[in-house]
Design a protein around this motif. Structure first.
Motif, short mmCIF file in Angstrom:
data_model
loop_
_atom_site.label_atom_id
_atom_site.label_comp_id
_atom_site.label_asym_id
_atom_site.label_seq_id
_atom_site.Cartn_x
_atom_site.Cartn_y
_atom_site.Cartn_z
N LEU A 208 -0.92 15.31 3.27
CA LEU A 208 0.45 15.80 3.08
C LEU A 208 0.42 16.92 2.04
O LEU A 208 -0.22 16.78 1.00
N ILE A 209 1.09 18.00 2.34
CA ILE A 209 1.21 19.10 1.38
C ILE A 209 2.69 19.36 1.16
O ILE A 209 3.45 19.55 2.12
N HIS A 210 3.08 19.32 -0.07
CA HIS A 210 4.47 19.64 -0.39
C HIS A 210 4.47 21.01 -1.05
O HIS A 210 3.93 21.20 -2.14
N LYS B 78 0.82 -1.22 0.00
CA LYS B 78 0.00 0.00 0.00
C LYS B 78 0.85 1.27 0.00
O LYS B 78 0.34 2.35 -0.13
N GLU B 79 2.14 1.12 0.24
CA GLU B 79 2.95 2.33 0.37
C GLU B 79 3.56 2.72 -0.97
O GLU B 79 4.07 1.89 -1.71
N GLY B 80 3.47 3.99 -1.25
CA GLY B 80 4.08 4.46 -2.49
C GLY B 80 4.85 5.73 -2.24
O GLY B 80 4.95 6.20 -1.11
N GLN B 81 5.43 6.28 -3.27
CA GLN B 81 6.09 7.57 -3.15
C GLN B 81 5.93 8.33 -4.46
O GLN B 81 5.75 7.74 -5.53
N VAL B 82 5.97 9.63 -4.33
CA VAL B 82 5.88 10.48 -5.52
C VAL B 82 7.28 10.97 -5.83
O VAL B 82 7.95 11.55 -4.98
N VAL B 83 7.71 10.70 -7.02
CA VAL B 83 9.10 10.96 -7.40
C VAL B 83 9.10 11.82 -8.66
O VAL B 83 8.26 11.64 -9.55
N ILE C 121 9.21 13.85 -3.97
CA ILE C 121 8.27 14.80 -3.38
C ILE C 121 7.77 14.26 -2.05
O ILE C 121 7.93 14.87 -1.02
N PHE C 122 7.12 13.07 -2.11
CA PHE C 122 6.67 12.43 -0.88
C PHE C 122 7.43 11.14 -0.72
O PHE C 122 7.42 10.30 -1.61
N ASP D 163 -0.37 27.43 -8.08
CA ASP D 163 0.72 27.41 -7.11
C ASP D 163 1.31 26.01 -7.11
O ASP D 163 0.59 25.04 -7.10
N ASP D 164 2.53 25.99 -7.10
CA ASP D 164 3.17 24.71 -7.35
C ASP D 164 3.25 23.90 -6.08
O ASP D 164 4.29 23.80 -5.46
N TYR D 165 2.14 23.36 -5.69
CA TYR D 165 2.16 22.50 -4.50
C TYR D 165 1.67 21.10 -4.88
O TYR D 165 0.97 20.91 -5.87
N PHE D 166 2.04 20.14 -4.10
CA PHE D 166 1.55 18.78 -4.26
C PHE D 166 0.75 18.39 -3.03
O PHE D 166 1.11 18.76 -1.92
N ALA D 167 -0.32 17.66 -3.25
CA ALA D 167 -1.11 17.17 -2.13
C ALA D 167 -1.12 15.65 -2.19
O ALA D 167 -1.29 15.06 -3.25
N GLY D 168 -0.91 15.03 -1.06
CA GLY D 168 -0.94 13.56 -0.99
C GLY D 168 -1.51 13.12 0.33
O GLY D 168 -1.89 13.94 1.16
N VAL D 169 -1.58 11.83 0.50
CA VAL D 169 -2.13 11.27 1.73
C VAL D 169 -1.13 10.26 2.27
O VAL D 169 -0.53 9.51 1.50
N SER D 170 -0.98 10.25 3.56
CA SER D 170 -0.02 9.33 4.16
C SER D 170 -0.48 7.88 3.97
O SER D 170 -1.63 7.63 3.60
N THR D 171 0.42 6.96 4.23
CA THR D 171 0.15 5.56 3.92
C THR D 171 -1.05 5.04 4.68
O THR D 171 -1.85 4.28 4.15
N ASN D 172 -1.22 5.47 5.93
CA ASN D 172 -2.38 4.99 6.69
C ASN D 172 -3.61 5.84 6.42
O ASN D 172 -4.65 5.65 7.02
N ARG D 173 -3.49 6.78 5.52
CA ARG D 173 -4.60 7.63 5.05
C ARG D 173 -5.18 8.51 6.15
O ARG D 173 -6.28 9.00 6.01
#
Lengths: 848, 523
Positions: free
Chosen positions: A191-193, A138-143, A160-161, A177-187
């Protein structure tokens, strides 16, 4: 594939099992083209391009070797489509011409594309991939990657994450605006980058299921597992962050999307309702009863169309007024744990595959052009999403269905059983309406049997009998089988016909199993436990019973042979496949294989059987040697199969191992609901772009072992043959006596009734040798008659007849000829036969 | 696929007793009959062909004219010394003619009741009198076996036919021609006379003494009733018999048309009125009466059905006013301007056309189901209106839908005792019905589960449960009896079946004679 093979003819002889049609079209979020004329969606390893106006699939883009995971329009060139796949590749497509322009290879499988940017002639990608550190699924990363145009390989740029949920829905990038939004592994965390640093916002108790960034403002929306939607503002500064809650959904929100200008938010979930929220107001609009839970929502660039993907493998295209304008429907996979209870059926009219679709529906799916023809609503109840996902509501399911040979009648059986309340069951008969081009309900039978139905079969039509009415047999778990016929219900007000129960049959209170009709509809076979009983369907009189003494397992399936094998009956138990001869009432041959699925081709004499080990054998009932064998057709168990006639020219030439598929193609479904077929690998090039094959396991040429095995099986069958005949006769006799003894004295019929049964047991003993004797007898007659110049037409029917009733004729003819002929050796021989060293002459009396 | 809300399907069960047809519904829309007792047998009823469709009832020595509105006698014509017969109107309703046992035919003015003419000449009681279509002639038939045609202005007989060999009992004048009359007699024949010629134009043999005759207005087909049969004849084909209807088991005494000549009614001494479809001559409905029927008539606008019986009872059945139609008419009364407002407007190219969707009408329980308000849905299901109208299948279907949605437990919980009483009453009444037994058993179980803490406290619920137990006890005994009967019948059947098999054997015995070819050996 062809290049790897040294000989061309061997290639031709190399049948493979491949996936055929019906792949998911809802695996990715659908994407509109910039002019809203096309809709793209990933289907297996291909990208399908649908026209939004006509609803046709106009193009199929194939280059990926694994599942497509994400689609995106090229921000630099709106006429290009970018697709990413699990094969770690990104392709650039010119979708108008269907040409692949560019490809980038990545080091890891891609689960999603977050953004693609072009600057200075170079492409920068942000992709979602599985985390390399932990082997957590379930774990991923944004690269971030940089696409180097020289070798078309992407090199890593930055992460990124480090760790986020591996779901493309939970990652988004702000457009301005150059931001990224994601969600942690346990949801549980958002997460905001932003500005090269990562900010975390923790959620209380609930999980975030999807994220969507506002296209123009610095805000974003998240959907949660409790059905709430949160708007987040000024989240780039932890202290100034503000959020607001909007709540309508009762269950988890499955997808969110903003309209291109950001004035509306669309959300969908398990309630099958599309909700359109006006941004920052409480105004909302609904489109309820979309039929199936919503998995993806997309908005067209001009805000006129919305595409909504559903769990039932369908995409709805809605106007911004929330009217439906187009439906793209793929093969619906049912939510059953063990495949489709109805199995696979073939609609004789459209040659479409008929199987369970959405709850309470039958889907008619055309395999020839891979699209659903229509969904027939059988149950006619509203689909109610359950209040709690852990305890799904019991829905009324179609568990049995049958279509008659001509496609005029459809019989369906539906069952609602939650194990607590008394079950609800209905048998419905549908008539095909030529004008409306669909099935119309004719008769509903409430509680056709006291317990659930286990088989439903239509009688085939016999072309020689015109007035033959349609007949259906239903076998229930209440140890009964019922014959249903169509009766005229016309009065002065209307023309009408309805189905009624004609008769009920049972056999010693044993469990009813499979049912089958002979090809001409003259015989009905009903399985009762380990016994096969044969009935006359017109009078519902028991003709004879077959039961094997060494195999006391319950008979699972029974089928009559077709064409030249119409005198044979094939039955399978858990470990044995037995072929009975109906003329001699004995076992023709038998092999020990654990058959799971047995299916026959309506156009040829071939049958195919799937074993519990996953092997496929195709055979003709007359011969114990299989015509075709394929081991390990699927990793999963095969649960159902069907032969579907070819629509056009058969792809299987006069030669080759797949000659048996010349008239109709075998399709089978596994437990995972993959629809598979067997075909030559070489046909890949010749077939059109619809078909994509993934070879599961290649068939090996006949090995020494397989040859040995087949020999062994063959000889085994031969050895058993004679044993079986004797046994069967013995069984009949003992059965008769058992039957007599098992009855209580009070319930026994008067003595004269036993006479007939007793005589019948005497008869069957001499059956086998008599058949041979008769042939000789007839030949003798021929010679006699030609000599004496008697009419030959009498011969003609004596030659052809195998009917028992005709047997009494030779002696009478003898009488005529004897007036002209002198006494000869031949005559005496015949006389002896006629007078009967066996008791043949009374056969006509016993069996009228 | 997005669909509109699917209504809860109410399970319909096949009716074993009688099929619901449009005719059955039509004939069940009659009000409770008004009955009147007269002195003597009511031999004839005739409706005035003009509005307000008053009707003349002939009994004993008088002809009474009833108002079709009030069903009261408006005028009595009693200028008869002996029994009157066959009071019948002229087609403008202003004159009435009747025969009597004193061998006279009398003509009355219906408005004043005064006798205008007396036609003398018959030698026996006059059984039948009718106006001819030209309004100036009257035909009469008598026990003296003669049929006479009279001229009204001159009171003189124009024609005398002596062809019948027995009493002339009935007659009818053709509506298609001014000169054609039909008469039926006890000599079993129906004769057609053309008043321009002497002698009958056509004779058909009915086979029984003819009691009644009717003729279609086009004059080509007529029906005769006599004995227990009705025969249909084609006059144009020279009296060809078209059909014979033998649905009564006693003498048919009267025939009449209704529903614009689409249906034929026949009344008989067996106390039934049967209604036939004239296209197929099949019985579509049957009405029962308390006595042997001698006469019957239907108002030209089908609003009244009047039947006269041998014991002097007159039964008047009025058709119910269809309330539904009135409502529809009200809706249509929209103003001209309003209805045309949107209809003539043609949208320009590029206009966004928004269709107005008429909201589908949903039953009340469906409205609540749609809103997921399950308790309210259950309330509507037990609404006394629904249960009172003898539609338990609706209630059961709603319960079934609640079970399907897994909401019955919640809907039943926390109810007051007064409400439970209604439910228990419903269960008690219908649990023995095989169609509802499964569902209602579940409901009863659920109720006991839910309210187990309140049972045994001497409340109303205990009383209800006791009653239910009693009902079930009776049902069990009943089932036991039925099973015993089944067992007895099975024994009979199994004893009867073997008898069939030997007969089969004997049927094929001729073959045995051929098989031993001893004669062949001898040659």
């Amino acid at each position: 594939m062809a290049t790897t093979m040294p000989h061309v003819d061997i290639v031709d002889d190399k049948p493979i099992v491949c996936l055929r049609a019906g792949e998911s079209i809802v695996q990715t979020k659908p994407v509109f083209s910039h002019d809203t004329k096309c809709l793209f969606c990933g289907s297996g390893s291909a990208v399908k391009v649908y026209s939004t106006e006509s609803g046709e699939c106009v193009r199929e883009l194939q280059a990926h070797t694994d599942k497509v995971t994400c689609l995106m329009l090229n921000p630099a060139n709106k006429l290009q489509l970018i697709s990413s796949g699990l094969d770690a590749q990104v392709f650039f497509w010119d979708y108008i011409d269907g040409v692949m322009l560019k490809s980038y290879t990545f080091p890891q499988p891609l689960f999603g594309l977050v953004s693609v940017k072009i600057s200075g002639g170079q492409f920068y990608f942000h992709v979602l991939q599985s985390s390399p550190r932990k082997q957590c699924f379930k774990e991923g990363q944004v690269v971030g990657y940089k696409g180097v145009s020289k070798d078309l390989k992407a090199t890593i740029q930055g992460v990124i994450f480090e760790s986020c949920a591996l779901d493309a829905k939970t990652v988004d990038m702000g457009q301005k605006d150059d931001y990224f939004a994601g969600v942690s592994t346990n949801r549980k965390e958002l997460l905001i980058h932003y500005n090269k640093k990562c900010i975390k916002y923790k959620m209380q108790y609930v999980e975030i299921t999807c994220v969507s960034a506002h296209p123009t403002e610095l805000s974003l929306a998240t959907g949660c597992s409790d059905g709430k939607i949160y708007y987040w503002y000024s989240f780039t500064n932890e202290r100034q962050m503000v959020k607001s809650v909007y709540h309508w959904h009762a269950l988890a929100v499955l997808d969110l999307t903003f309209s291109p200008e950001g004035s509306f938010l669309l959300s969908g979930g398990h309630e099958c309702t599309l909700v359109k929220w006006q941004y920052e107001t409480h105004y909302k609009d609904f489109k309820p009863r979309l039929g199936s839970p919503i998995t993806h929502v997309t908005c067209a660039p001009d805000n006129l169309l919305y595409a909504v993907s559903h769990q039932d493998n369908g995409i709805h295209l809605l106007r911004n007024t929330l009217d439906i304008c187009q439906i793209y429907q793929g093969l619906t996979k049912t939510s059953f744990s063990h495949g489709n209870p109805v199995g696979l059926l073939c609609d004789p009219r459209s040659r479409a595959l008929v199987t369970n679709g959405r709850p309470g529906h039958l889907q008619f799916y055309c395999l020839h052009n891979d699209r659903q023809l229509f969904n027939l609503d059988i149950v006619r109840q509203n689909y109610i999403s359950s209040e709690n996902l852990e305890q799904p509501l019991t829905v009324t399911q179609i568990t049995k269905a049958a279509i008659d040979e001509r496609g005029d009648w459809l019989a369906t059986y539906e069952l609602w059983d939650d194990g607590e309340m008394s079950p609800e069951m209905q048998l419905k008969f549908w008539h095909y309406d030529e004008k409306k081009q669909s099935y119309e309900m004719n008769t509903v039978v409430d509680r056709p049997h006291d317990k659930a139905l286990c088989s439903l079969t239509f009688r085939p039509y016999n072309s020689s009998i015109r007035s033959m009415l349609p007949l259906v047999v239903s076998g229930g778990q209440d140890c009964r089988f019922k014959l249903w016929t169509l009766v005229d219900d016309t009065d002065i007000y209307r023309f009408n016909s309805k189905w009624t129960c004609d008769s009920v049959g049972f056999y010693r209170e044993m469990d009813t199993g499979a049912t089958a009709f002979a090809e001409d509809g003259s015989l009905l076979a009903v399985v009762f436990g380990s016994t096969i009983t044969l009935w006359d369907p017109d009078t519902n009189v028991l003709r004879t019973t077959f039961s094997s003494s060494f195999d006391k397992k319950n008979v699972r399936q029974v089928l009559f042979g077709r064409k030249s094998c119409c005198h044979l009956l094939v039955a399978t138990t858990a470990w044995q496949l037995t072929v009975w001869n109906l003329l001699t009432c004995s076992v023709q041959w038998s092999v020990s294989i654990g058959a799971v699925v047995l299916v026959d081709d309506p156009l040829t004499k071939y049958m195919s059987v799937f074993t519990h080990t996953g092997d496929l054998h195709v055979f003709e009932p007359a011969n114990s040697q299989p015509v075709f064998t394929q081991t390990q057709v699927s990793k999963n168990d095969v649960v159902s199969a069907v032969f579907i006639p070819h629509k056009e020219e058969s792809p299987f030439s006069a030669k080759g191992r797949l000659l048996w598929q010349r008239q109709s193609q075998l399709y089978f479904m596994t437990k995972e609901q993959d629809l598979l077929t067997v075909q030559y690998d070489a046909t890949e090039n010749s077939t059109d772009g619809y078909i994509k094959k993934t070879p599961i396991k290649q068939n090996l040429p006949q090995s020494a072992l397989s040859l040995l095995m087949s020999k062994h099986r063959k000889s085994g069958a031969k050895d058993r043959k004679h044993e079986h005949i004797d046994m069967s006769v013995g069984i009949k006799e003992t059965q008769f006596i058992q039957q007599m003894c098992s009855m209580s004295a009070t319930a026994q019929p008067p003595l004269p009734d036993f006479c007939q049964a007793f005589l019948e047991t005497r008869l069957s003993k001499g059956t086998a040798p008599r058949a041979e004797a008769m042939v000789i007898d007839d030949e003798d007659d021929d010679i006699d008659d030609i000599d004496s110049g008697l009419q030959l037409n009498i011969n003609a029917d004596s030659d052809s007849d195998m009917e028992v009733t005709e047997r009494s004729r030779p002696p009478s003819r003898k009488k005529e000829s004897s007036e002209n002929l002198s006494h000869s050796d031949v005559d005496t021989k015949k006389l002896d036969l006629a007078l009967g060293k066996e008791y043949r002459w009374f056969e006509s009396l016993v069996k009228p | 696929m997005a669909t509109s809300y699917k209504k809860t399907s109410i399970k319909t069960y096949p009716r074993i007793t009688e099929k619901e047809t449009s005719d059955n519904i039509y004939w069940k829309q009659l009000e409770v009959p008004i009955t009147k007792k007269e002195y003597g047998a009511i031999t004839d009823i005739d409706f005035s062909p003009t509005e307000p469709y008053n009707y003349a009832v002939t009994n004993s020595t008088r002809v009474q004219i009833y108002s079709s509105q009030t069903n009261q006698i408006t005028r009595t014509l009693n200028r008869f010394r002996e029994v009157a017969h066959c009071g019948s109107f002229r087609d403008d309703g202003r004159l009435l003619v009747a025969g009597s046992d004193e061998a006279q035919v009398k003509l009355f003015d219906t408005s004043s009741g005064s006798m205008l003419r007396v036609f003398k000449g018959h030698d026996g009681p006059v059984n039948v009198t009718r106006f001819l279509q030209d309004r100036v002639r009257v035909m009469s038939g008598s026990n003296d076996r003669s049929v006479r045609v009279w001229d009204v202005p001159s009171e003189k007989p124009l024609m005398i036919y002596d062809e019948h060999e027995d009493y002339v009992r009935c007659g009818v004048s053709s509506m298609a021609s001014t000169d054609i009359i039909l008469t039926g007699s006890y000599d079993h024949t129906v004769r057609m006379f053309d008043t321009r010629v002497k002698g009958s134009a056509m004779t058909v043999d009915h086979g029984y003494p003819v009691e009644s005759l009717v003729m279609f207005p086009h004059g080509s087909i007529f029906m005769s009733a006599g004995g227990n049969v009705i025969k249909v004849w084609d006059a144009l084909a020279g009296g060809r018999l078209l059909a014979t209807l033998t649905n009564h088991h006693k003498t048919v005494t009267a025939l009449a048309f209704c529903s614009k000549y689409q249906r034929l009614l026949s009344a008989s001494l067996d106390r039934h009125v049967k209604i036939y479809d004239v296209a197929s001559y099949q019985v579509v409905h049957t009405l029962d009466y308390p006595g042997a029927i001698l006469s019957l008539a239907v108002a030209p606008d089908d609003s009244l059905l009047v039947v006269g019986m041998a014991d002097g009872l007159l039964s008047i059945k009025k058709r119910k006013k269809d309330e539904g139609e009135v409502l529809v008419k009200k809706k249509k009364k929209a103003s001209f301007r309003y209805t045309l407002a949107g209809k003539t407007h043609m949208p320009h190219q590029g206009d966004l056309v928004v269709e107005h969707k008429r909201r589908e009408h949903l039953a009340k329980y469906d409205v609540y189901f749609r809103k997921f308000q399950y308790s309210k849905a259950l309330d509507t299901a037990f609404n006394p209106k629904l249960t009172l109208f003898n539609r338990p299948e609706i209630t059961v279907s709603v319960i079934q839908e609640l079970i399907r949605r897994g909401a019955l437990r919640a809907a039943l919980a926390g109810r007051p005792h007064s409400y439970l009483k209604i439910i228990m009453k419903f269960i008690r009444r219908h649990i023995t019905d095989q169609r509802f037994a499964h569902t209602l058993t579940d409901v009863a179980n659920l109720l006991i589960d839910l309210y187990s803490d309140q049972i045994g406290q001497g409340t109303e619920l205990d009383h209800q449960l006791d009653q239910l137990k009693e009902v079930l006890g009776y049902e069990m005994l009943y089932m036991k009896d039925l099973l015993e009967l089944m067992g007895a019948m099975d024994t009979l059947f199994s004893a009867a079946t073997p008898l069939a098999t030997p007969s089969n054997d004997t049927a094929t015995t001729p073959n045995i004679d051929l098989t031993p070819s001893t004669s062949a050996q001898a040659v």
